[in-house]
Every structure is written in structure tokens, then in C-alpha cells.
Design an enzyme around this catalytic site. Sequence first.
Site, PDB file in Angstrom:
ATOM      1  N   SER A   1       0.820  -1.215   0.000  1.00 44.28           N
ATOM      2  CA  SER A   1       0.000   0.000   0.000  1.00 44.28           C
ATOM      3  C   SER A   1       0.854   1.265   0.000  1.00 44.28           C
ATOM      4  CB  SER A   1      -0.910   0.028   1.226  1.00 44.28           C
ATOM      5  OG  SER A   1      -1.703  -1.130   1.275  1.00 44.28           O
TER       6      SER A   1
HETATM    7  N1  SAH Z   1      -0.792  -4.410   3.916  1.00 47.33           N
HETATM    8  C1  SAH Z   1      -0.240  -4.975   2.718  1.00 47.33           C
HETATM    9  C2  SAH Z   1      -1.249  -4.866   1.604  1.00 47.33           C
HETATM   10  C3  SAH Z   1      -1.200  -6.019   0.703  1.00 47.33           C
HETATM   11  S1  SAH Z   1      -2.448  -6.037  -0.542  1.00 47.33           S
HETATM   12  C4  SAH Z   1       1.050  -4.281   2.328  1.00 47.33           C
HETATM   13  O1  SAH Z   1       1.154  -3.061   2.570  1.00 47.33           O
HETATM   14  O2  SAH Z   1       1.934  -4.914   1.765  1.00 47.33           O
HETATM   15  C5  SAH Z   1      -3.720  -6.977   0.232  1.00 47.33           C
HETATM   16  C6  SAH Z   1      -3.406  -8.407   0.574  1.00 47.33           C
HETATM   17  O3  SAH Z   1      -4.611  -9.026   1.029  1.00 47.33           O
HETATM   18  C7  SAH Z   1      -2.926  -9.255  -0.607  1.00 47.33           C
HETATM   19  O4  SAH Z   1      -1.684  -9.812  -0.296  1.00 47.33           O
HETATM   20  C8  SAH Z   1      -4.014 -10.327  -0.748  1.00 47.33           C
HETATM   21  O5  SAH Z   1      -3.510 -11.584  -1.157  1.00 47.33           O
HETATM   22  C9  SAH Z   1      -4.583 -10.382   0.662  1.00 47.33           C
HETATM   23  N2  SAH Z   1      -5.935 -10.941   0.764  1.00 47.33           N
HETATM   24  C10 SAH Z   1      -6.972 -10.770  -0.085  1.00 47.33           C
HETATM   25  N3  SAH Z   1      -8.055 -11.421   0.367  1.00 47.33           N
HETATM   26  C11 SAH Z   1      -7.704 -12.025   1.540  1.00 47.33           C
HETATM   27  C12 SAH Z   1      -8.406 -12.828   2.507  1.00 47.33           C
HETATM   28  N4  SAH Z   1      -9.697 -13.166   2.360  1.00 47.33           N
HETATM   29  N5  SAH Z   1      -7.741 -13.261   3.598  1.00 47.33           N
HETATM   30  C13 SAH Z   1      -6.420 -12.939   3.774  1.00 47.33           C
HETATM   31  N6  SAH Z   1      -5.712 -12.173   2.901  1.00 47.33           N
HETATM   32  C14 SAH Z   1      -6.349 -11.716   1.807  1.00 47.33           C
END
Ligand code: SAH
Length: 212
Positions: free
Chosen positions: A56
Site C-alpha cells: 500500500s
Molecule cells: N498491507 C499490505 C497490503 C497487501 S495487498 C502491504 O502493505 O503490503 C492486500 C493483501 O490481502 C494481498 O496480499 C491479498 O492476497 C490479501 N488478501 C486478499 N483477500 C484475503 C483474505 N480473504 N484473507 C487474507 N488475505 C487476503
Amino acid sequence: MNAELLVKELRREGIQDDSVLEAIAAVPRERFVLKFQKPFAYENRALPIDCGQTISQPYIVALMTEALELQGDESVLEIGTGSGYQTAILSRLARHVTTIERWEELSRQAKERLDGLGIDNVTFRIGDGTEPLDTAEQFDAIIVTAASPDLPEPLRKQLNDPGRIVIPIGGESLQSLKRYRLMNGNWESDSLCDCRFVKLIGKNAWKVSDDH
Ligand code: SAH
């Protein structure tokens, strides 16, 4: 750009909580991005990571963290570990963080990064964070870092009173960053800003077939 300039920019953009800004200054974001993206690690923008996901934008990380109003003794649940950057920020501001990711590979990489930074108050879990946990754990704050059509019901049940949930809610291309506060049995919510996140994929959010 470096971490110091990034913190200045975040302050200019309205982030006020010094403990959040100190955490941003302290966590080396270059360790959480892909090798060829390192020159952009301290720019205020989201960057691609493995498995088609994103780390993000620092402003959004700071805003979401600030909105959780952490005092230091909370147990936090994060849905969407991704790179682990937001997890590392939270680990400095709360007592314990449980973070759930649906991609095993991302969870493994994130754990390696946090281990490398000596962070030892995080539990990594792999699975669908929109489903009820298989433990009776309750949390003081919940942060969802992927976009959901609604607030998944199991998350409400896993929140302590008082507690806060921060989650982007809306359609595929645009969401509103929402904060829900639970206090004495009453729910209140406010909208923090418009945002754009990758999809929350799971039983109580978008379906796997929506993931394109
Ligand atoms: N906070 C992270 C954001 C990653 S993007 C950062 O700054 O790096 C969001 C993430 O949520 C992705 O890696 C995706 O695979 C995960 N995600 C999506 N749906 C999900 C679910 N139902 N349970 C767990 N993770 C999930």
C-alpha cells in the site's frame, strides 16, 4: 526520497500522530518491495509485489494506522499481510499483531522480513481472513488491507468492546476507507477518504472468480 523526506510529506498531507510517523521513519520500506522497485521505496505510492498484489501507499498505511488509535497495549488483527510492511508498522504500536494472508508465499516472505528486523510480537496465519477464526481470540483493533463489498460479519464478532475496525469498502475500482467504532455495544462509522485497494477475496467478500 528517503524515509525522512517521506515522513515530512506525510505530515504535510495531514498525518499528525507522532508515534505513527516514528514507526514509518523506523521501518525500512526498501526491504518490503521488489528488488527493482527499491529506488522507489520511499516514494509515497503503492508498488507491485508478488502474486499480483501491492504494497500500500505509505500515506494510506499511516492514515489507517492512525485511525486505529493504538495506545500500545492492544491486540490487533490484520487481514491481508501482503509484503508485511503494514504489519511491521503495527507491531511497533501494539502489544501483539495477528496477520492473515491467503497466499502462502507472501506470508512466508513477510515472516522472513519481520524476523530479519527482530520483530517477535506477530503471529502469521495463512487462510481466508473473512471467515471466522478457528480460535476464540478477540481483538481490540482490526485492519483490512484489501477492498471488500461490505464489512464481513465475522470481523464484527471478533472485535472487543471498545474496539475499532478500519476497512476499504466499495466497488471494484473505488472504495471508501471506513472506520467502525464499537463502544458500549453501539457501532458508529465514519469515512476517512476515497481509496483503491486490491480485492479482498473470500467467503464473505469477493469470490475467487471475481479476481481479475
Ligand atoms: N498491507 C499490505 C497490503 C497487501 S495487498 C502491504 O502493505 O503490503 C492486500 C493483501 O490481502 C494481498 O496480499 C491479498 O492476497 C490479501 N488478501 C486478499 N483477500 C484475503 C483474505 N480473504 N484473507 C487474507 N488475505 C487476503
